[in-house]
Design an enzyme around this catalytic site. Structure first.
Site, short mmCIF file in Angstrom:
data_model
loop_
_atom_site.label_atom_id
_atom_site.label_comp_id
_atom_site.label_asym_id
_atom_site.label_seq_id
_atom_site.Cartn_x
_atom_site.Cartn_y
_atom_site.Cartn_z
N GLY A 251 0.78 -1.24 0.00
CA GLY A 251 0.00 0.00 0.00
C GLY A 251 0.81 1.28 0.00
O GLY A 251 0.23 2.37 -0.02
N GLY A 295 3.34 -3.75 -3.89
CA GLY A 295 2.99 -4.03 -5.28
C GLY A 295 3.30 -2.78 -6.10
O GLY A 295 4.33 -2.66 -6.74
N ARG A 333 -6.92 3.57 -14.95
CA ARG A 333 -6.85 4.19 -13.62
C ARG A 333 -7.46 5.59 -13.56
O ARG A 333 -8.21 5.88 -12.64
CB ARG A 333 -5.40 4.18 -13.11
CG ARG A 333 -4.86 2.74 -12.94
CD ARG A 333 -3.44 2.73 -12.36
NE ARG A 333 -3.39 3.52 -11.18
CZ ARG A 333 -2.78 4.70 -11.11
NH1 ARG A 333 -2.13 5.18 -12.15
NH2 ARG A 333 -2.82 5.39 -10.00
N CYS A 364 -14.44 4.53 -27.13
CA CYS A 364 -15.78 5.13 -27.21
C CYS A 364 -16.43 5.29 -25.85
O CYS A 364 -17.41 4.61 -25.53
CB CYS A 364 -16.65 4.31 -28.14
SG CYS A 364 -15.92 4.17 -29.78
N GLU A 365 -15.83 6.13 -25.05
CA GLU A 365 -16.37 6.52 -23.74
C GLU A 365 -15.93 7.95 -23.48
O GLU A 365 -14.76 8.27 -23.68
CB GLU A 365 -15.78 5.63 -22.62
CG GLU A 365 -16.29 4.21 -22.56
CD GLU A 365 -17.68 4.10 -21.95
OE1 GLU A 365 -18.22 5.13 -21.49
OE2 GLU A 365 -18.22 2.98 -21.97
C1 PLP Z 1 -2.96 -5.33 -3.37
C2 PLP Z 1 -2.30 -5.96 -2.26
C3 PLP Z 1 -0.98 -5.63 -1.94
C4 PLP Z 1 -0.20 -4.58 -2.69
O1 PLP Z 1 -0.74 -3.30 -2.61
P1 PLP Z 1 0.02 -2.08 -3.28
O2 PLP Z 1 -0.81 -0.90 -3.00
O3 PLP Z 1 0.10 -2.37 -4.73
O4 PLP Z 1 1.37 -2.01 -2.65
C5 PLP Z 1 -0.39 -6.29 -0.90
N1 PLP Z 1 -1.04 -7.22 -0.18
C6 PLP Z 1 -2.31 -7.56 -0.46
C7 PLP Z 1 -2.96 -8.60 0.34
C8 PLP Z 1 -2.98 -6.95 -1.49
O5 PLP Z 1 -4.23 -7.28 -1.76
#
Ligand code: PLP
Length: 435
Positions: A251, A295, A333, A364-365
């Site tokens: 996150g 992520g 996004r 087409c949006e």
């Molecule tokens: C999506 C997710 C992440 C990664 O989140 P990011 O914001 O991309 O860093 C990590 N752990 C779990 C369980 C997730 O669902």
């Protein structure tokens, strides 16, 4: 435009022709050779980021595992790099597990997640011997009980808890509040532990939380850590749960635009590790192994997306639209949750700004707008735009709307180029239709 360069991958620079360069490769030549839209990953930037995570957390805490949340972009070639850099992998579906398998990723370093895992997915996870299953709900416990009885294996699991923390991000990227589809709900958290500890085929090695995505502050993590450690002590007393592993999810926010900086990884590392060390001292717990699951922050900045400008439509007194050859189908996004992006003019990096222009897609949006009112030089047909922060959640959320061919993805390093996903063709688009 040059002031936007820090938003781009590590090796980004501008050459004598005024072209944007990444990994020693001229982006104008790359656009010419591979076509547009084109996603370009910077290998040096990716590896550097992996090391940053391992170092910043590792030097502050005795035992740390960094797990790449592959949903941000699951690609076999990139997963090989993550493995080389000592990262594990988080997968949430049969497909993501399959990509990890195809990359030869060591399955003992895979964490299997998901809020609605199917029986088949759980069977696969057990058969492929994933390192951990992160259990989300009671139905999953029931299924795992039956499956492990049948096979006689003992599977290491974590329990995903909802810590009831608001990470102050978009509601679509907030996952750890009471009102969430993810994890064991707060009022049932004790029952979850009690139930899981009774399943003979499961070895509960710890607890997990993931509070959301694009988080720019550390207080929500500290709050969630305080909550989970307090809960862990109670559960040790009542049910003998040993917290050997604490997984604080991902996150971490990244900087997509000039006006919204993100804290460095070192800041997240400092606050998260010190909150755990403090809490464990207070509750007289041994320090658990710390697992983090970045992520977005692991990949977002290490890629850019190139688009060619087609039509430039000036509506006098209203707005100028420059339409590019991609848009919401390769990057949803902005349309999905108002994500803000920045772009530069890759073929004329030293051109003077002329005014505001809206970068629209070709789909087409009306919501198919990549960037609203960005200050740019005057755009003309054939210009190449490079959008920053394209590494996370763009490609995996891309689609075939208007029968769009999903873009090619290349990896660059020291002037060398490797295609890690070819562009789709009409054949790919029609393959599943039956006449
Ligand atoms: C999506 C997710 C992440 C990664 O989140 P990011 O914001 O991309 O860093 C990590 N752990 C779990 C369980 C997730 O669902």
């Amino acid at each position: 435009m040059l002031k936007r360069l820090p938003l781009y991958p590590l090796t980004t620079e501008v050459n004598r022709e005024g072209h944007l360069v990444i990994g020693g490769c001229d982006t104008v030549e790359l656009a010419d050779e591979f076509g547009t839209p084109l996603y370009i990953f910077d290998e040096a930037g990716l590896r550097n980021k992996c090391r940053e995570f391992r170092e910043e957390f590792g030097k502050r805490y005795p035992e740390v595992s960094v797990i790449y949340a592959s949903k941000a972009y699951a690609n076999a070639a990139l997963e090989r790099i993550f493995n080389e850099e000592g990262l594990g992998l988080d997968a949430v579906s049969e497909g993501e597990l399959g990509i990890a398998m195809s990359a030869g990723f060591p399955m003992e370093k895979v964490y299997f997640h998901g809020n609605n895992k199917s029986q088949r997915e759980l069977e696969l996870a057990l058969k492929w011997h994933v390192g951990r299953i992160v259990v989300d709900n009671f139905r999953e416990l029931d299924m795992l009980e039956k499956l492990t009885e049948a096979t006689g294996v003992k599977q290491d699991v974590l329990l995903r808890m909802t810590p009831g923390v608001d990470p102050h991000t978009h509601q679509y990227t907030s996952t750890g509040t009471l009102d969430s589809k993810f994890g064991f709900p707060l009022p049932l958290k004790e029952r979850a532990v009690e139930r899981a500890m009774k399943v003979r085929g499961l070895n509960v090695v710890g607890l997990h939380f993931h509070i959301g995505s694009l988080i720019y502050e550390t207080e929500p993590y500290e709050e969630a850590i305080g909550f989970i450690l307090k809960f862990a002590v109670e559960m040790r007393k009542k049910y003998g749960l040993e917290l050997r592993e604490l997984n604080t999810g991902g996150g971490f926010g990244v900087q997509y635009t000039l006006d919204k900086p993100a804290p460095p990884i070192s800041f997240f590392a400092e606050k998260i590790t010190s909150a755990i060390i403090r809490g464990c001292k207070k509750y007289k717990l041994e320090l658990p192994k710390l697992v983090i699951e970045p992520g977005r922050s692991a990949v977002a900045k290490s890629a850019m997306a190139l688009y060619a400008v087609g039509v430039v439509k000036e509506i006098p007194g209203v707005r100028t639209y420059a339409s590019v050859d991609g848009g919401m189908a390769d990057n949803i996004r902005p349309a999905l949750y108002g994500a803000k992006l920045e772009a530069v003019l890759a073929n004329r990096m030293r051109a003077r700004d002329a005014g505001k222009v809206t970068i629209s897609g070709k789909f087409c949006e009306m919501g198919d707008i990549l960037i609203r009112d960005i200050v740019m030089p005057k755009l003309v047909s054939g210009d190449i735009l490079a959008v920053a922060g394209a590494g996370a959640y763009s490609l995996p959320e891309s689609m075939n709307y208007n029968a769009f061919y999903k873009p090619a993805v290349i990896l660059v390093k020291d002037g060398r180029v490797r295609t890690i996903r070819r562009r789709e063709t009409l054949e790919d688009i029609t393959r599943c239709d039956i006449l």
